[in-house]
Design an enzyme around this catalytic site. Structure first.
Site, PDB file in Angstrom:
ATOM      1  N   HIS A   1       4.575 -13.837   8.647  1.00 40.84           N
ATOM      2  CA  HIS A   1       5.506 -14.058   7.542  1.00 40.84           C
ATOM      3  C   HIS A   1       5.810 -15.553   7.466  1.00 40.84           C
ATOM      4  O   HIS A   1       6.074 -16.182   8.499  1.00 40.84           O
ATOM      5  CB  HIS A   1       6.858 -13.380   7.797  1.00 40.84           C
TER       6      HIS A   1
ATOM      7  N   HIS B   1       0.001  -9.536  10.477  1.00 42.95           N
ATOM      8  CA  HIS B   1       0.386 -10.487   9.431  1.00 42.95           C
ATOM      9  C   HIS B   1       1.434 -11.451   9.949  1.00 42.95           C
ATOM     10  O   HIS B   1       2.248 -11.111  10.797  1.00 42.95           O
ATOM     11  CB  HIS B   1       0.896  -9.769   8.172  1.00 42.95           C
TER      12      HIS B   1
ATOM     13  N   ASN C   1       5.806  -9.567  13.606  1.00 42.19           N
ATOM     14  CA  ASN C   1       6.391  -8.384  14.236  1.00 42.19           C
ATOM     15  C   ASN C   1       5.341  -7.496  14.889  1.00 42.19           C
ATOM     16  O   ASN C   1       4.199  -7.426  14.418  1.00 42.19           O
ATOM     17  CB  ASN C   1       7.146  -7.568  13.181  1.00 42.19           C
TER      18      ASN C   1
ATOM     19  N   ASP D   1       5.459 -11.429  -0.493  1.00 40.07           N
ATOM     20  CA  ASP D   1       6.043 -10.188   0.025  1.00 40.07           C
ATOM     21  C   ASP D   1       6.746  -9.444  -1.121  1.00 40.07           C
ATOM     22  O   ASP D   1       7.481 -10.046  -1.918  1.00 40.07           O
ATOM     23  CB  ASP D   1       7.035 -10.521   1.144  1.00 40.07           C
ATOM     24  N   ILE D   2       6.543  -8.143  -1.187  1.00 38.17           N
ATOM     25  CA  ILE D   2       7.114  -7.318  -2.262  1.00 38.17           C
ATOM     26  C   ILE D   2       8.641  -7.203  -2.147  1.00 38.17           C
ATOM     27  O   ILE D   2       9.334  -6.958  -3.121  1.00 38.17           O
ATOM     28  CB  ILE D   2       6.452  -5.911  -2.243  1.00 38.17           C
TER      29      ILE D   2
ATOM     30  N   GLN E   1       7.272  -3.664  13.687  1.00 44.34           N
ATOM     31  CA  GLN E   1       6.222  -3.893  12.688  1.00 44.34           C
ATOM     32  C   GLN E   1       6.079  -2.669  11.779  1.00 44.34           C
ATOM     33  O   GLN E   1       5.686  -1.599  12.237  1.00 44.34           O
ATOM     34  CB  GLN E   1       4.893  -4.161  13.428  1.00 44.34           C
TER      35      GLN E   1
HETATM   36  P1  DGP Z   1       6.617  -6.051   8.985  1.00 45.18           P
HETATM   37  O1  DGP Z   1       7.923  -5.396   9.286  1.00 45.18           O
HETATM   38  O2  DGP Z   1       6.441  -7.341   9.739  1.00 45.18           O
HETATM   39  O3  DGP Z   1       5.456  -5.086   9.173  1.00 45.18           O
HETATM   40  O4  DGP Z   1       6.654  -6.468   7.442  1.00 45.18           O
HETATM   41  C1  DGP Z   1       5.950  -5.835   6.442  1.00 45.18           C
HETATM   42  C2  DGP Z   1       6.217  -6.570   5.145  1.00 45.18           C
HETATM   43  O5  DGP Z   1       5.275  -6.121   4.186  1.00 45.18           O
HETATM   44  C3  DGP Z   1       7.601  -6.311   4.540  1.00 45.18           C
HETATM   45  O6  DGP Z   1       8.313  -7.550   4.471  1.00 45.18           O
HETATM   46  C4  DGP Z   1       7.329  -5.782   3.145  1.00 45.18           C
HETATM   47  C5  DGP Z   1       5.878  -6.104   2.916  1.00 45.18           C
HETATM   48  N1  DGP Z   1       5.145  -5.104   2.132  1.00 45.18           N
HETATM   49  C6  DGP Z   1       5.040  -3.776   2.404  1.00 45.18           C
HETATM   50  N2  DGP Z   1       4.286  -3.169   1.465  1.00 45.18           N
HETATM   51  C7  DGP Z   1       3.896  -4.136   0.606  1.00 45.18           C
HETATM   52  C8  DGP Z   1       3.091  -4.111  -0.574  1.00 45.18           C
HETATM   53  O7  DGP Z   1       2.574  -3.098  -1.025  1.00 45.18           O
HETATM   54  N3  DGP Z   1       2.926  -5.300  -1.212  1.00 45.18           N
HETATM   55  C9  DGP Z   1       3.483  -6.475  -0.754  1.00 45.18           C
HETATM   56  N4  DGP Z   1       3.249  -7.580  -1.447  1.00 45.18           N
HETATM   57  N5  DGP Z   1       4.231  -6.522   0.372  1.00 45.18           N
HETATM   58  C10 DGP Z   1       4.441  -5.368   1.031  1.00 45.18           C
END
Ligand code: DGP
Length: 123
Positions: A100, A98, A87, A31-32, A92
């Protein structure tokens, strides 16, 4: 693939990511914006919206991969536990299904994403 979907772009290689697992149907990457060191996202390669839309076989396959990856992540990073989170709707942010994996540590552990990546992928 949905052209505007950020996870489809990651799957497609248009956006870089730190991939820790990949097969024909599934990709897992760090996760970023991690809630803790090792925070990982496990995604189906096919664009699927959410928990209601994913079919049972795909869900089971993702959960199995998630189970194996959590064990590995916890062991390699020496975590003390973990949460599996998913989520939907307003909860979400990215509208591509996805799971986590969020490692939990008894002490506040700091580790940068490159160090985490190296530890997980070198195992
Ligand atoms: P959610 O709220 O469950 O949709 O979480 C989305 C997650 O995705 C959040 O923890 C940050 C992650 N995320 C969003 N954009 C990117 C990206 O470009 N790269 C990566 N590695 N993670 C991302």
């Amino acid at each position: 693939m949905k052209v505007e979907c950020i996870f489809c772009k990651i799957i497609n290689g248009e956006i870089p990511s730190k991939k820790i697992y990949e097969d024909e149907n599934v990709l897992a990457f760090l996760d970023i914006n991690p809630s803790s060191p090792g925070h990982t996202l496990v995604v189906p390669k096919r664009h699927i919206l959410d928990f209601q839309e994913i079919d049972d076989d795909d869900l089971l396959n993702l959960m199995k991969i998630c189970k194996n990856l959590s064990k590995k992540i916890v062991s390699v990073l020496d975590a003390d536990g973990y949460s599996i989170l998913q989520n939907n709707g307003i909860a979400q942010d990215v509208k591509h299904f996805h799971l986590h994996i969020i490692p939990k540590y008894s002490n506040d552990k700091t580790m940068d994403i490159d160090e985490v990546y190296k530890k997980i992928t070198n195992e």
